[in-house]
Motif scaffolding. Sequence first.
Motif, mmCIF file in Angstrom:
data_model
loop_
_atom_site.group_PDB
_atom_site.id
_atom_site.type_symbol
_atom_site.label_atom_id
_atom_site.label_comp_id
_atom_site.label_asym_id
_atom_site.label_seq_id
_atom_site.Cartn_x
_atom_site.Cartn_y
_atom_site.Cartn_z
ATOM 1 N N ARG A 27 -0.708 -1.440 -5.257
ATOM 2 C CA ARG A 27 0.456 -2.311 -5.035
ATOM 3 C C ARG A 27 1.507 -2.124 -6.126
ATOM 4 N N GLN A 28 1.070 -2.026 -7.381
ATOM 5 C CA GLN A 28 2.019 -1.815 -8.476
ATOM 6 C C GLN A 28 2.747 -0.482 -8.311
ATOM 7 N N ILE A 32 6.802 0.087 -7.887
ATOM 8 C CA ILE A 32 7.598 0.972 -8.758
ATOM 9 C C ILE A 32 8.372 1.961 -7.893
ATOM 10 N N LEU A 33 7.677 2.580 -6.959
ATOM 11 C CA LEU A 33 8.321 3.554 -6.065
ATOM 12 C C LEU A 33 9.451 2.909 -5.270
ATOM 13 N N LYS A 34 9.214 1.709 -4.757
ATOM 14 C CA LYS A 34 10.222 1.011 -3.963
ATOM 15 C C LYS A 34 11.474 0.717 -4.794
ATOM 16 N N GLN A 35 11.276 0.233 -6.011
ATOM 17 C CA GLN A 35 12.425 -0.096 -6.857
ATOM 18 C C GLN A 35 13.252 1.153 -7.178
ATOM 19 N N ALA A 47 5.027 -5.444 -15.223
ATOM 20 C CA ALA A 47 4.726 -4.035 -15.516
ATOM 21 C C ALA A 47 5.542 -3.114 -14.616
ATOM 22 N N THR A 48 5.669 -3.479 -13.343
ATOM 23 C CA THR A 48 6.400 -2.614 -12.413
ATOM 24 C C THR A 48 7.878 -2.533 -12.763
ATOM 25 N N ALA A 49 8.495 -3.666 -13.070
ATOM 26 C CA ALA A 49 9.921 -3.667 -13.435
ATOM 27 C C ALA A 49 10.141 -2.916 -14.740
ATOM 28 N N MET A 157 2.338 10.217 -9.711
ATOM 29 C CA MET A 157 1.891 8.841 -9.926
ATOM 30 C C MET A 157 1.267 8.297 -8.643
ATOM 31 N N GLU A 158 1.891 8.565 -7.512
ATOM 32 C CA GLU A 158 1.385 8.082 -6.233
ATOM 33 C C GLU A 158 0.021 8.704 -5.897
ATOM 34 N N ARG A 159 -0.154 9.970 -6.240
ATOM 35 C CA ARG A 159 -1.432 10.652 -5.983
ATOM 36 C C ARG A 159 -2.452 10.423 -7.104
#
Length: 176
Positions: A27-28, A32-35, A47-49, A157-159
Motif C-alpha cells: 500500500r505504501q 508513493i507511485l500514485k503521488q 513515510a509515503t509523502a 521499488m514496485e518489484r
Amino acid sequence: MATYIRNEIAQYSEITMKMNFNKFSDRQIKNILKQIKNGAVSYGHSATATVAKWLLGKYPMPHFRYDSYYIKWQDLPNGHPFFSKLIDTAAISKLESNLSTWERDSLDVAIKSAEKNTPSDEVRAYGFLKHSQKILKKYMKVDVVLDKELKDFLDKMERRELGEVDVDFKDFADRY
C-alpha cells in the motif's frame, strides 16, 4: 518518530543513511507511485509523502504540493485545467458571508495567480470552502513524463528490487 537536525549543524554535516525500500508495504509503495505519477504530493509527514517529496527533489518535474492550508504548484504548463478550476472555486468561496477581509484578499490573490497562469506559485487554501478544496484537488494532476532514471527507480521499488539505498539524511530530516 520525527528526526530533526539543527540548521546550524546541517550546513556543516554530511550524514548518509540507508533506507530499505523493500520494507515498505504494498500500500505504501502504491501511494508513493500514485503521488509521483499524478504529480500531487502531500505536505504531510507520512513515510509515503516524505519519500515522494524526496523523489521530487531528486528528479524535478511539474507538480503540486498541498495540505489543508496551502496549495503550491511548480512548473505547470500554461492553460492547465487547474487554473480555471482555481478561479471558479475561489470565486464561489468568496460568496461565503463570514469570511474576514484577510481571507477574501487571499482568495483574490489566488484568482489573480490563476488568471495569469503563473507556472509556479503558492496560495492559501484555508479561505476555500471544504467542498471546494475537494473539487480543486481533483484538478491537481499533471501528466508527468517520468525521467528514465526515475522510472527505473519506481519500477524497481514496485518489484521490490531496490533493497537498501544510501540517501542523504538531510533530505529526510525536518529542520529547526
